[in-house]
Enzyme design. Structure first.
Site, PDB file in Angstrom:
ATOM      1  N   GLN A  63       0.849  -1.190   0.000  1.00 44.21           N
ATOM      2  CA  GLN A  63       0.000   0.000   0.000  1.00 44.21           C
ATOM      3  C   GLN A  63       0.881   1.235   0.000  1.00 44.21           C
ATOM      4  O   GLN A  63       1.179   1.804   1.040  1.00 44.21           O
ATOM      5  CB  GLN A  63      -0.930  -0.011   1.215  1.00 44.21           C
ATOM      6  N   PHE A  64       1.296   1.652  -1.195  1.00 44.88           N
ATOM      7  CA  PHE A  64       2.211   2.778  -1.288  1.00 44.88           C
ATOM      8  C   PHE A  64       1.573   4.066  -0.797  1.00 44.88           C
ATOM      9  O   PHE A  64       2.266   5.007  -0.421  1.00 44.88           O
ATOM     10  CB  PHE A  64       2.729   2.951  -2.720  1.00 44.88           C
ATOM     11  N   THR A  65       0.253   4.135  -0.756  1.00 49.00           N
ATOM     12  CA  THR A  65      -0.407   5.370  -0.336  1.00 49.00           C
ATOM     13  C   THR A  65      -0.099   5.714   1.115  1.00 49.00           C
ATOM     14  O   THR A  65      -0.291   6.853   1.532  1.00 49.00           O
ATOM     15  CB  THR A  65      -1.931   5.280  -0.531  1.00 49.00           C
TER      16      THR A  65
END
Length: 135
Positions: A63-65
């Protein structure tokens, strides 16, 4: 991690921009630490059992966010997050290390995919673990 069908939390690690061999060093200690955390209740209802003791399973979703910066303006910036070509192999190494440490396969989502992930946060526990400063 879960010992039931409802996970109390999903461990995640934000990718480091431009990972170099020295940047990957903290990754080595994170999988064993995650497996040793006493997050699951014993017979007395006290969080005293780790994942392996509880018979639980792992689900790791990239989850790069989580690596967004909101310091400036109103639009989140992910400019410091590593590109997929760099963070994909890092994510794979993390999953492989977890699998090796627990001696069984680790479920994952699809790296880089737009996924709808549903879960029930079962319990009052949410942890953010910084592999560089695990406190």
């Amino acid at each position: 991690m879960t010992s039931r069908s409802r996970p109390p939390w999903v461990p995640c690690r934000a990718p480091t921009a431009n990972p170099k061999p020295s940047a990957l060093t903290p990754l080595r200690g994170t999988p064993p630490k995650l497996l040793r955390l006493r997050l699951f209740a014993d017979k007395q209802g006290i969080m005293n059992r780790n994942l392996l003791e509880s018979g639980g399973e792992l689900l790791v979703v990239s989850q790069f966010t989580l690596y967004a910066s909101v310091r400036k303006g109103n639009r989140p910036s992910w400019s410091r997050a590593a590109k997929g070509s760099e963070s994909g192999p890092l994510f794979s190494r993390f999953v492989d290390a977890l699998s090796a440490a627990c001696g069984r396969p680790v479920a994952t989502g699809i790296f880089g995919a737009d996924m709808a992930v549903s879960l029930v946060n079962d319990g009052p526990v949410t942890l953010c673990i910084d592999s560089k400063d695990p406190e």
